[in-house]
Design an enzyme around this catalytic site. Sequence first.
Site, PDB file in Angstrom:
ATOM      1  N   ASP A   1     -30.019   4.969 -73.471  1.00  0.00           N
ATOM      2  CA  ASP A   1     -29.578   6.232 -74.049  1.00  0.00           C
ATOM      3  C   ASP A   1     -28.201   6.606 -73.483  1.00  0.00           C
ATOM      4  O   ASP A   1     -27.991   6.523 -72.270  1.00  0.00           O
ATOM      5  CB  ASP A   1     -30.616   7.308 -73.694  1.00  0.00           C
TER       6      ASP A   1
ATOM      7  N   GLU B   1     -26.717   2.503 -76.574  1.00  0.00           N
ATOM      8  CA  GLU B   1     -26.240   3.577 -77.445  1.00  0.00           C
ATOM      9  C   GLU B   1     -24.815   3.835 -76.949  1.00  0.00           C
ATOM     10  O   GLU B   1     -24.616   4.493 -75.927  1.00  0.00           O
ATOM     11  CB  GLU B   1     -27.106   4.832 -77.306  1.00  0.00           C
TER      12      GLU B   1
END
Lengths: 703, 111
Positions: A350, A387
Amino acid sequence: MESRIDYYPTHEHEGFKFRRGRTLPFGATMVPNGVNFSVFSSAATACTLVLFRKHEPEPMVEIEFPQEFRIGDVYSMIVFDLDYEELEYGFRFDGPWEPAWGHRFDKSKIVGDPYAKVIGGRDVWRAEPDWNDMYGHRSRLAFDDFDWEGDRPLETPSKDLVVYEMHVRGFTASPTSGVSAPGTFAGIREKIPYLKDLGINCIELLPIFEFDEWENSRRHPETGEWLLNYWGYSTLGFFAPKAGFAATGRFGMQVDELKTLIKDLHKAGIEVILDVVFNHTAEGDHRGPTISYRGIDNRTYYMLTPEGYYYNFSGCGNTLNCNHPVVRNMVLDCLRYWASEYHVDGFRFDLASILGRDQNGAPLANPPLLESLAYDPVLSKCKLIAEAWDAGGLYQVGSFPAYGRWAEWNGKYRDCIRKFIKGEMAQVGEMAQRIQGSPDLYYYRGPTASTNFITAHDGFTLWDLYSYNWKHNEANGENNNDGSNDNDSWNAGWEGESTDPETNALRRKLVKNAMCLLMLSRGIPMIVMGDEMGRTQNGNNNAYCHDNELAWLDWTMVDRNTELLQFIKGVIRFRREHPVLRGDRFFEHRDVVGSGRPDIRFHGTQAFWADYSAGSRCLAVELCGEHATPRDDAIYFAMNMHWDGLPFQLPYAGDGRSWKVAINTSMPSPHDIYEKSQAPRLENQGEIIVGPRSIMVLIADRL
Amino acid sequence: MPLAMNSSLEGKTARLELSGELDGNSAPSVRQEVEKILGASPDRLVMVVDRLTFMASAGLRILIFAKQRQPGLKIYMVQPQPTIVDTLKKTGFYDGVYVVDSEDIDKAAAG
């Protein structure tokens, strides 16, 4: 077996026997007759080990580490005759309270072990905690005696993956799931046959590291409904699985339940990727609670401003200091642990761009953490997916420091495909790149560097993408100010749920188009839980706080949206059956096998003439199956995102070959997709009419 | 309810009867008993648990311990209560034991 001489106690305190411990590994480790505790702090002046009997409000003993037990900055101690099952532990650190210098020691607080393998305190999902507990998130021991029965990570080639992103709780929490343990790892296990039947071969789990669902909890100002930290992007401990996601969490058996799930998924040929959050922790900014890292070594674990406040590149209050050597090692230890102890197949990071920032927040050209992960021997077969952006404005899609290993969530793929499907101008040129696996972005890495997705947990569901022009996040209680305003969505003529059959048919077609493009593109396709059956969030594109029907998967849709589900199973199967769609190298646009055709050719409504002009909304692609390994059929697909049907001139299928219809999204079921043996031969081999906003896929059997 | 325990050995079959609650407090004594039983190298361990009302993680770990200590050992659980079966299933231990209705293992296996 006789204990080694160095496992005999040398000290005693209130009846507890102990001795100098081993500095490594960090954390609590079972040793003969005892537990070795080891913890690092560079600036503490003293450390005390605090031991609890499980669930007891007061400690059973506190043992200060004698100074001779500290080696360098590591405090270690073996305590003997502890009951592994009933033990909870933490630390008190003494040291300066000098926020301007980055120090926030507070001896009055008990802090958790950064290496805790199990964390107690949120054992049952949504059970209201004891807010007066002096130590709310308690470190515990984990056992490594699980019987894996010969299992190991599957090592499925990335080019063959079809990823299914899911929330552990949301997947089966609804009573409509019919499982015996809704919302848990065990619940997913009961749904493995469904996943297998769908055709996916990898699940990507939203965060399962222990987090606090009560963090920032509040009641909706109008409805009074509890709004929770449902998604869980806020880690309490990086080594501990979320107890509340286990039906057996109340017994402290979440480790076993999760491992059992992974073992059974592997038996079904399904990999497990974890969505990991190393960009920040649950401690928030200077107003947040002291849970662990802040009270152990604030200056080491967090990126701090010159004034001693927290940099906030995560948008969540603090930023983990990932490229500090000690933190870097913790991240590495953590991922090695999950890969080796849980047989996890890969990780999605993330806001991964944060992992490439230095200790002052500046982007690094050669980030040591990312390099270490790329070359780590334990992680060498794990999928590493970034990401590739953060909340501080760093956007690295296509330029993430990859070391030949890292893949990315391709945000540009998402944006382009969305615009193309809704019929925006000037997308055809970029579409040609996206379908090929984005060679413009990943030329030196190959197409499997691109995780292709159109929707993810964060944003509209696929059905809502074609049901709403605007977000509708009122249920979040933030006056619809949260969530992205940039969705590239289209409501197909009516905002929200519709009873008009034509509107719904158009929406179904658009969803089919999206799934088609995803499965026809090179790269790693990822779909989101429920998109295969038309899941809606009523236009909410940021359902992070909803532990209710809005975010849960409604399994009655399996029966209500049969057409969509069957189609999507079909396109996944189509991808699986055709290796020409799944190459791990980019097309070369030339004939390299002597088939007489290049590996890929682009066409438009006229064969051999793709129209890349701004007004064009059409593109056709021809793939030569002779270039695939193993050899495959030829595939031709025509994409018409114009609002009218258009004729597409076909290239010659080849001597003794003919084009057959595999998929036609303008047709209703069962004529929208055919099994290969049932695919009808085109009567007119020279031209097809592709319906408005539709995709047709043709195949020509290999000779 | 406190744990009660009774064990015996007949040929290569060990029998361990447990009733009450097998929790973190009582687990060490059960583990000791199992260690003693395994000292005789039985082929089968028959655990009569129909009156065992609770089995904590510590109890389940004893099963793992027994399996790892003596590979090839067949563990039979006679009439475990549904809550225990449920936990066994969710944590994967169910696959490592034989859950049977009767102490007459040969008959139960044949049936």
